[in-house]
Design a protein around this motif. Structure first.
Motif, PDB file in Angstrom:
ATOM      1  N   PHE A  15       0.837  -1.203   0.000  1.00  0.00           N
ATOM      2  CA  PHE A  15       0.000   0.000   0.000  1.00  0.00           C
ATOM      3  C   PHE A  15       0.870   1.250   0.000  1.00  0.00           C
ATOM      4  O   PHE A  15       0.659   2.172  -0.794  1.00  0.00           O
ATOM      5  N   PHE A  16       1.865   1.300   0.889  1.00  0.00           N
ATOM      6  CA  PHE A  16       2.729   2.483   0.955  1.00  0.00           C
ATOM      7  C   PHE A  16       3.542   2.662  -0.321  1.00  0.00           C
ATOM      8  O   PHE A  16       3.732   3.768  -0.802  1.00  0.00           O
ATOM      9  N   LEU A  17       4.010   1.564  -0.896  1.00  0.00           N
ATOM     10  CA  LEU A  17       4.761   1.662  -2.151  1.00  0.00           C
ATOM     11  C   LEU A  17       3.866   2.171  -3.275  1.00  0.00           C
ATOM     12  O   LEU A  17       4.293   2.980  -4.099  1.00  0.00           O
ATOM     13  N   ASN A  18       2.611   1.728  -3.321  1.00  0.00           N
ATOM     14  CA  ASN A  18       1.671   2.185  -4.343  1.00  0.00           C
ATOM     15  C   ASN A  18       1.304   3.652  -4.165  1.00  0.00           C
ATOM     16  O   ASN A  18       0.868   4.304  -5.109  1.00  0.00           O
ATOM     17  N   GLN A  19       1.465   4.176  -2.958  1.00  0.00           N
ATOM     18  CA  GLN A  19       1.193   5.588  -2.693  1.00  0.00           C
ATOM     19  C   GLN A  19       2.385   6.476  -3.047  1.00  0.00           C
ATOM     20  O   GLN A  19       2.347   7.673  -2.859  1.00  0.00           O
ATOM     21  N   GLY A  20       3.456   5.870  -3.548  1.00  0.00           N
ATOM     22  CA  GLY A  20       4.627   6.644  -3.946  1.00  0.00           C
ATOM     23  C   GLY A  20       5.686   6.778  -2.876  1.00  0.00           C
ATOM     24  O   GLY A  20       6.658   7.506  -3.055  1.00  0.00           O
ATOM     25  N   VAL A  24      10.694   3.088   2.556  1.00  0.00           N
ATOM     26  CA  VAL A  24       9.840   2.255   3.385  1.00  0.00           C
ATOM     27  C   VAL A  24      10.655   1.505   4.428  1.00  0.00           C
ATOM     28  O   VAL A  24      10.232   1.354   5.558  1.00  0.00           O
ATOM     29  N   PHE A  25      11.849   1.054   4.057  1.00  0.00           N
ATOM     30  CA  PHE A  25      12.704   0.309   4.976  1.00  0.00           C
ATOM     31  C   PHE A  25      13.996   1.067   5.211  1.00  0.00           C
ATOM     32  O   PHE A  25      14.481   1.772   4.347  1.00  0.00           O
ATOM     33  N   THR A  26      14.546   0.878   6.395  1.00  0.00           N
ATOM     34  CA  THR A  26      15.826   1.485   6.714  1.00  0.00           C
ATOM     35  C   THR A  26      16.492   0.660   7.811  1.00  0.00           C
ATOM     36  O   THR A  26      15.903  -0.278   8.343  1.00  0.00           O
ATOM     37  N   PHE A  27      17.707   1.016   8.124  1.00  0.00           N
ATOM     38  CA  PHE A  27      18.436   0.372   9.208  1.00  0.00           C
ATOM     39  C   PHE A  27      18.682   1.388  10.308  1.00  0.00           C
ATOM     40  O   PHE A  27      18.754   2.590  10.052  1.00  0.00           O
ATOM     41  N   GLY A  28      18.826   0.908  11.520  1.00  0.00           N
ATOM     42  CA  GLY A  28      19.134   1.773  12.645  1.00  0.00           C
ATOM     43  C   GLY A  28      20.093   1.064  13.579  1.00  0.00           C
ATOM     44  O   GLY A  28      20.316  -0.140  13.461  1.00  0.00           O
ATOM     45  N   THR A  29      20.637   1.822  14.524  1.00  0.00           N
ATOM     46  CA  THR A  29      21.554   1.282  15.520  1.00  0.00           C
ATOM     47  C   THR A  29      20.956   1.497  16.902  1.00  0.00           C
ATOM     48  O   THR A  29      20.530   2.613  17.225  1.00  0.00           O
ATOM     49  N   VAL A  30      20.932   0.441  17.705  1.00  0.00           N
ATOM     50  CA  VAL A  30      20.391   0.529  19.059  1.00  0.00           C
ATOM     51  C   VAL A  30      21.340   1.375  19.910  1.00  0.00           C
ATOM     52  O   VAL A  30      22.526   1.059  20.034  1.00  0.00           O
ATOM     53  N   LEU A  31      20.796   2.458  20.479  1.00  0.00           N
ATOM     54  CA  LEU A  31      21.569   3.303  21.394  1.00  0.00           C
ATOM     55  C   LEU A  31      21.447   2.793  22.824  1.00  0.00           C
ATOM     56  O   LEU A  31      22.386   2.887  23.606  1.00  0.00           O
ATOM     57  N   SER A  32      20.261   2.269  23.178  1.00  0.00           N
ATOM     58  CA  SER A  32      20.049   1.634  24.481  1.00  0.00           C
ATOM     59  C   SER A  32      18.850   0.702  24.365  1.00  0.00           C
ATOM     60  O   SER A  32      17.956   0.943  23.552  1.00  0.00           O
ATOM     61  N   PHE A 103      16.533  -3.624  11.672  1.00  0.00           N
ATOM     62  CA  PHE A 103      15.843  -3.392  10.401  1.00  0.00           C
ATOM     63  C   PHE A 103      14.488  -2.785  10.743  1.00  0.00           C
ATOM     64  O   PHE A 103      13.748  -3.331  11.560  1.00  0.00           O
ATOM     65  N   LEU A 104      14.191  -1.622  10.151  1.00  0.00           N
ATOM     66  CA  LEU A 104      12.972  -0.901  10.486  1.00  0.00           C
ATOM     67  C   LEU A 104      12.083  -0.666   9.269  1.00  0.00           C
ATOM     68  O   LEU A 104      12.578  -0.489   8.157  1.00  0.00           O
ATOM     69  N   PHE A 105      10.803  -0.664   9.524  1.00  0.00           N
ATOM     70  CA  PHE A 105       9.788  -0.287   8.541  1.00  0.00           C
ATOM     71  C   PHE A 105       9.280   1.079   8.975  1.00  0.00           C
ATOM     72  O   PHE A 105       8.859   1.252  10.118  1.00  0.00           O
ATOM     73  N   CYS A 106       9.381   2.088   8.105  1.00  0.00           N
ATOM     74  CA  CYS A 106       8.978   3.426   8.511  1.00  0.00           C
ATOM     75  C   CYS A 106       7.656   3.827   7.864  1.00  0.00           C
ATOM     76  O   CYS A 106       7.401   3.542   6.698  1.00  0.00           O
ATOM     77  N   PHE A 113       8.595   0.870  12.854  1.00  0.00           N
ATOM     78  CA  PHE A 113       8.412  -0.462  13.418  1.00  0.00           C
ATOM     79  C   PHE A 113       9.768  -1.147  13.420  1.00  0.00           C
ATOM     80  O   PHE A 113      10.384  -1.299  12.368  1.00  0.00           O
ATOM     81  N   VAL A 114      10.238  -1.555  14.589  1.00  0.00           N
ATOM     82  CA  VAL A 114      11.488  -2.304  14.680  1.00  0.00           C
ATOM     83  C   VAL A 114      11.133  -3.742  14.313  1.00  0.00           C
ATOM     84  O   VAL A 114      10.475  -4.443  15.051  1.00  0.00           O
ATOM     85  N   MET A 115      11.561  -4.135  13.113  1.00  0.00           N
ATOM     86  CA  MET A 115      11.179  -5.445  12.576  1.00  0.00           C
ATOM     87  C   MET A 115      12.010  -6.574  13.188  1.00  0.00           C
ATOM     88  O   MET A 115      11.469  -7.589  13.581  1.00  0.00           O
ATOM     89  N   SER A 116      13.330  -6.386  13.214  1.00  0.00           N
ATOM     90  CA  SER A 116      14.194  -7.440  13.724  1.00  0.00           C
ATOM     91  C   SER A 116      15.602  -6.910  13.923  1.00  0.00           C
ATOM     92  O   SER A 116      15.974  -5.865  13.412  1.00  0.00           O
TER      93      SER A 116
END
Length: 123
Positions: A15-20, A24-32, A103-106, A113-116
């Motif tokens: 749905f989000f991809l179809n909305q342009g 959608v996905f990104t990476f992050g680093t746990v600070l705590s 791995f996050l879904f934004c 959303f922290v996916m894994s």
């Protein structure tokens, strides 16, 4: 039959991809890990910015019992040696720890959303 949660998630992503939406996905680093804080593109996220599976935040606690030990031990939670046997519980740490890559879904409104937890494949 209950719907596969990954199927529902895939529909949301489509749905989000179809909305342009392109990011959608990104990476992050746990600070705590307690409280959970994650750095994404130089920005520290926490609280209402993050949605996370509670299993990623739980401590893994296992009962332990080892034999033929001598000496004094210090542990958290406490452990004891009785007749050469180590008894107690070991708090092994959370699934997510400081420095871990996630791995996050934004969502467009800025929530993530922290996916894994992810890591580089071993060589």
């Amino acid at each position: 039959m209950q719907e596969n949660p990954y199927g529902a998630m895939l529909r949301e992503i489509k749905f989000f991809l179809n909305q342009g939406e392109t990011q959608v996905f990104t990476f992050g680093t746990v600070l705590s890990s307690a409280p959970l804080r994650v750095e994404v593109a130089g920005q520290a996220l926490s609280g209402n910015d993050l949605m996370v599976n509670p299993q990623l935040l739980e401590y893994e606690v296992k009962k332990i019992e080892l034999g033929e030990l001598k000496g004094a031990l210090v542990g958290e939670p406490p452990v004891s040696v009785v007749d050469g046997q180590l008894k107690g519980k070991a708090k092994l740490g959370t699934v997510l720890e400081t420095g871990d890559l996630v791995f996050l879904f934004c969502l467009p409104e800025g929530r993530y959303f922290v996916m894994s937890k992810v890591m580089k494949a071993p060589k």
